[in-house]
Design an enzyme around this catalytic site. Structure first.
Site, short mmCIF file in Angstrom:
data_model
loop_
_atom_site.label_atom_id
_atom_site.label_comp_id
_atom_site.label_asym_id
_atom_site.label_seq_id
_atom_site.Cartn_x
_atom_site.Cartn_y
_atom_site.Cartn_z
N GLU A 53 0.98 -1.08 0.08
CA GLU A 53 -0.05 0.23 0.09
C GLU A 53 0.62 1.05 -0.32
OE1 GLU A 53 -2.12 -2.80 2.58
OE2 GLU A 53 -0.24 -2.97 2.13
N THR A 199 20.36 -39.41 1.88
CA THR A 199 20.55 -38.70 1.00
C THR A 199 21.53 -38.04 1.38
OG1 THR A 199 17.92 -38.51 0.09
CG2 THR A 199 19.76 -36.69 -0.21
#
Length: 340
Positions: A53, A199
């Site tokens: 705004e 991983t």
């Protein structure tokens, strides 16, 4: 499309320009309209800086027109002092005639208070314009506020015959170059990225943004019994990294060890991410880690690449039940997006 929808659509498009820059704040765009003509527009550009705004009103050349103008914002203006002053006060000060909003703010500090303040000041307020699109754009923010946890994206690549890696955990490269670049773009848009110990150990990933420009996400690794070696990229302290485990709490600047109870480990981890103000996480693997989120029913979106390659044998891809929301061909790969 009504005029209100037309200008709100523009506000939503502007809000998207904040992706990857404003979190944990929501993505917000703002359009200032005088007699059906746009006289100013902008968006929230960076966390800690001016809201949409403020930026939009500053672009209006003739400020005297504001008294007769309508302001379109995709999220209810804030009514509290945060890193910046309340936007409602600014709109009231400029005596804006009308404010059109897509969604109310789920943040308990706002939650209708901004609208109330505007109405009490004599400003006409219209809500719910393109509300579904507004919610969609800020689904991370809504999930965080309403469910008190981050928005969780599961992501993996699998072969045509349904394997995520070979028997020796080798998974390079199932997907093509184009798909891998897209993954780097995604990393730049989310707050954090998470992998399990297998991983981390077999792939030694950096989990950084390389084939795209943007910020690096916080790196998260699950290493319950702290068996991972220190020489891994994840422990190089170049980027904030959280290691969740069951043994110790320690803080080494950019490398933080957080101890969690063994019971309900994944739920406890998600609870802690909320405390860390992390609003979105890509869960990248491996199969066991992704499956643990699926089994705990902790996911909001699954992005699955299927390549044209076959392994014949290997580590099976996770299994989830979801609704197919989108399917995209990416050269030799297919990307499917599922929602719970």
């Amino acid at each position: 499309m009504t005029p209100d929808e037309f200008f709100m659509q523009r506000a939503l498009e502007l809000a998207k320009l904040g992706i990857g820059h404003v979190s944990p704040n929501p993505r917000v765009g703002c359009v200032v309209v005088h007699h059906n003509k746009t006289i100013g527009e902008s968006w929230h550009k960076k966390f800690g800086e001016a809201h949409a705004e403020v930026n939009a009103l500053n672009t209006v050349a003739d400020q005297s027109l504001l008294k007769e103008s309508t302001v379109y914002i995709n999220l209810e203006p804030c009514s509290h002092f945060g890193k910046t002053p309340p936007c409602t006060d600014l709109l009231i000060r400029h005596q804006i005639k009308k404010v059109v909003i897509a969604t109310t703010d789920p943040n308990p500090l706002v939650a209708g208070q901004g609208i109330k303040k505007l109405v009490n000041a004599g400003i006409e307020v219209v809500t719910g314009v393109l509300e579904k699109k507004g919610r969609e754009l800020n689904q991370r923010f809504f999930t965080f506020m309403e469910k008190q946890r981050p928005y969780l994206i599961l992501k993996w690549a699998q072969t045509q015959d349904g394997f995520i890696a070979q028997k020796n955990f080798e998974s390079k490269w199932i997907s093509n170059e184009f798909s891998r670049q897209l993954v780097h773009k995604w990393r730049s848009e989310e707050d954090a990225i998470l992998v399990g110990a297998k991983t981390a150990s077999h792939d030694n990933p950096e989990l950084t943004v390389r084939n795209w420009s943007g910020r690096n996400p916080v790196r998260i690794v699950i290493d319950r019994f702290l068996r991972l070696p220190d020489h891994l990229h994840l422990f190089d302290k170049k980027i904030k990294t959280i290691c969740y485990n069951v043994l110790k709490h320690e803080n080494h600047g950019n490398l933080i060890y957080i101890r969690l109870p063994e019971n309900n480990f994944i739920q406890e981890l998600v609870n802690d991410l909320y405390k860390q103000n992390i609003q979105s996480v890509i869960v990248e693997g491996g199969a066991q880690t992704i499956q643990s989120f699926v089994d705990a029913q902790l996911w909001d979106e699954a992005r699955i690449f299927t390549s044209s390659r076959n392994f014949g044998d290997g580590i099976a891809a996770p299994v989830l039940k979801g609704n197919l929301a989108d399917e995209l061909p990416l050269e030799s790969d297919t990307l499917k997006i599922f929602l719970p």
